[in-house]
Write an enzyme that holds these catalytic residues in place. Sequence first.
Site, PDB file in Angstrom:
ATOM      1  N   ARG A 179      15.308   3.700  -3.825  1.00  0.00           N
ATOM      2  CA  ARG A 179      15.649   4.433  -4.861  1.00  0.00           C
ATOM      3  C   ARG A 179      17.274   4.589  -4.945  1.00  0.00           C
ATOM      4  O   ARG A 179      17.880   4.333  -6.095  1.00  0.00           O
ATOM      5  CB  ARG A 179      15.327   5.942  -4.258  1.00  0.00           C
ATOM      6  N   ASP A 208       9.703  -0.659  -3.919  1.00  0.00           N
ATOM      7  CA  ASP A 208       9.205   0.410  -4.711  1.00  0.00           C
ATOM      8  C   ASP A 208       9.484   0.227  -5.947  1.00  0.00           C
ATOM      9  O   ASP A 208       9.649  -0.916  -6.462  1.00  0.00           O
ATOM     10  CB  ASP A 208       9.951   1.788  -4.292  1.00  0.00           C
ATOM     11  N   HIS A 260       3.013   1.691  -6.355  1.00  0.00           N
ATOM     12  CA  HIS A 260       4.539   1.659  -6.360  1.00  0.00           C
ATOM     13  C   HIS A 260       4.842   0.211  -6.764  1.00  0.00           C
ATOM     14  O   HIS A 260       5.824  -0.429  -5.788  1.00  0.00           O
ATOM     15  CB  HIS A 260       5.118   2.248  -5.072  1.00  0.00           C
ATOM     16  N   ASP A 323       0.179   4.066  -0.490  1.00  0.00           N
ATOM     17  CA  ASP A 323       0.132   5.418  -0.854  1.00  0.00           C
ATOM     18  C   ASP A 323       0.020   5.923  -2.722  1.00  0.00           C
ATOM     19  O   ASP A 323       0.618   4.929  -3.015  1.00  0.00           O
ATOM     20  CB  ASP A 323       1.485   6.504  -0.237  1.00  0.00           C
ATOM     21  N   GLU A 324      -0.148   7.094  -2.955  1.00  0.00           N
ATOM     22  CA  GLU A 324       0.074   7.437  -4.321  1.00  0.00           C
ATOM     23  C   GLU A 324      -0.495   6.337  -5.246  1.00  0.00           C
ATOM     24  O   GLU A 324       0.166   5.823  -6.262  1.00  0.00           O
ATOM     25  CB  GLU A 324       1.441   7.905  -4.540  1.00  0.00           C
ATOM     26  N   TRP A 390       1.600  11.341   6.081  1.00  0.00           N
ATOM     27  CA  TRP A 390       2.653  12.342   5.254  1.00  0.00           C
ATOM     28  C   TRP A 390       2.049  13.493   4.727  1.00  0.00           C
ATOM     29  O   TRP A 390       2.529  14.348   4.166  1.00  0.00           O
ATOM     30  CB  TRP A 390       3.238  11.445   4.020  1.00  0.00           C
TER      31      TRP A 390
END
Length: 794
Positions: A179, A208, A260, A323-324, A390
Amino acid sequence: MHNLLTKRINLKCLTLLLGMLFSTQVLSQLALMPMPKSIEQAQGTLQLASTLNVSVVGFNQHRTQFQLDRLTRHFTRLTGKQTSWALSAEKAANLSIVVNDVEQALFTPQFAEDESYQLKIDNNGIMIRAASVFGAQHALATLSQLAYVDKQDQLALPFINIDDSPRFAWRGLLLDSVRHFMPVQTVKRQLDGMASAKLNVLHWHLTDDQGWRIQSKVFPKLTSHASDGLFYTQKQVLEVIRYAALLGIRVVPEFGMPGHASAIAVAYPELITLNQDYTMQRHWGVFKPLLNIADPKVYEFIDKLFAEMMAIFPDQYLHIGGDEVEPEQWLKSKDIQKLMADNQLENGQDLQSYFNAQLQKIVTKHERIMMGWDEILHPRLSKNVVVQSWRGHDSLYSAAKNGYRGILSTGFYIDQPQYTSYHYRNDPQKELDNVKLAEPKLRKSFLIKRLKGSDVKGELLVFGPQVLIKLNNQHHQVAQVIGLSEGEHAHLVAALDSWMGPLKFEFDFSRSSGSVMIGNSRYPLVIHELQKAQAVSFAPSLNKTQAALILGAEATIWSEMVTEDNIDLRIWPRLYAIAERLWSSKNVTDLDDMYVRLEKMSHYADKVVGLAHYLQQQSGFTHLINKNLSDQEQTQTLRLLNTMAQMLEPSHYYTRHHIKHLNNEYHQQAPLNAFVDFLAVESKTIRAINTSVARYLAGNKAELDVIAAQLSQWQTILQENKHLLAKSPLLKTEQYTADKLLQFVLLGKKVLTVCKGHSNAPQLEHMLLNLQQLHDEAVIAAIYPLRELYLACK
């Protein structure tokens, strides 16, 4: 009495020792962190000369040079005098290191190394014994923390005997270099701090949506098209891995997939389910691009990529993210629909499970162990995969209950401003609640109204003195009851720790409303009647075999709101307390003692280790001051900013992230150089006010004078200097903050008059609370202890 007064501290039975006169004092005076498993301290000190004569058995030549240079550099910084070392025979040495597993070529640490050590300091010098070089290095870290400058201005060490080993084998920090990019020197500095805290895993988040940060010679577009030129060359990565190995730290890379994947989409759109042109993703969040898991070319890409990366990273573990995953692209794709039909897959979770199975074959081919975030959990997931949670203890314990090894990150998200005490209480193997169920006297549902995302749903069950709270789909937890009143003005104050942070609820049942403090941020509650509560459930208990599957934990420093200019300020010194939770005995839980030692460790980290948390704050403040001011005005402005920083904390949890989102500032190009970006996560001055309020409420009336003195000091500096803010363009917005701080001081003084019986001030609580709004990025955190004081005095 024997002339050597020996004090034994066996931390396995610390609960008993806390009742002994010397125990807490000894722990705090030693200022060790993490606290060793067993300490035997005697009267006497060893003074060290400017040259350290060292005998080493078991270290490789490179490790010997590196570690002894590091130790003497620490001593030099501590004393201000040059300290050097020289190898000598064991009989002439004042520092002897003996390692059983002799290192020829440089060892690279792997999971579950023997990290135990024994350290003895007496008249004969310093003796270190360890099974491995990594245990011996931990002994040197302890030695560095023990050193001090005595009254003769000499480097000295206490006579002591330490027998130590870690509680958990996996003690890590996730560093997000995507990021916001973190230069190599910034990464190395965090490794220095990690070694001083006896942490042993750097989980390096390298890919990412917003960028691909590691060079691939096989797939060069990953960095030429999707990094903005900000990436690590393979040579630089190897340099970091070697530096980490010399410090006893493993480097576990994370290559996020199948989601991601926006950076992959920019570089190689043909690998994405929806094959189209993509541009660099600048915002933070969860995005649509997913790898096309029906295309064999995707698995060829992964196989070649992992072959290249595993030649660089020697660790046996490989993190694949997972994830996600937003399945929209998959579910709209004809190729994926055919894949689902051919393999009896029903939904997005099944698709991800299918992909993970293919992925694990590739990972295993390259002789690595796969790990991923807890969304990868699925009935078909191989038991060889490690799950990183998480999403909470519930998820972690469920994984362990089903035979998966796991590590915890919930509660250790240090990109979130949170109080250190919250992290310190967060045990990967926490004690389960002891509950006697009966018919609840009161049932309520409630909503926590967040600034972004869905509201948090809750249920409250009151069984007299015992209270259960359930949040979203989590298990019930026993809350600590702080205050409970019945009747016309029924009211409940209760606290518990959650994935969001420490929660302090205030339920006003007569008005069907209330509030919850998430750390220092006050959120509104809406309360409703609950006709039928969900069945009470608690996190599953684990037997010894299942508990052993919890390998440890990792703190995480995600970098949406963190840059190289404030990363140390966000990580340190909090990470020492987390490291202690993972290394030391489960019974080392005294918060007051922890904070005493943490304050000393903070100065040690700055002066001796070379961490930059103090420097980054002062540099950040100084950058905001107009350089055309006179030297005196610049000095006075800096003093004012430091005073304001005593009174303020950044809003806790993800409150500030959500405020940025609402203001359209939650993206990669938004500046992070405002005053609030350089505030410490936790103000020790506000913590002192909290302590004074608690002592006053316990009967120590003199604490009012302590609070009054602090308020007066703040008032003087604010009144004399706040006009200077208008002279620095970058500080003009802080004039409003300074005005509010001055209002707070005046209201605080009125609270003291109420406590002394000189005033009633019925609107004072309302006036205090109105000073702070949920949309404020900086919090006047002392409002809340003074409100508590006012309510008690009123």
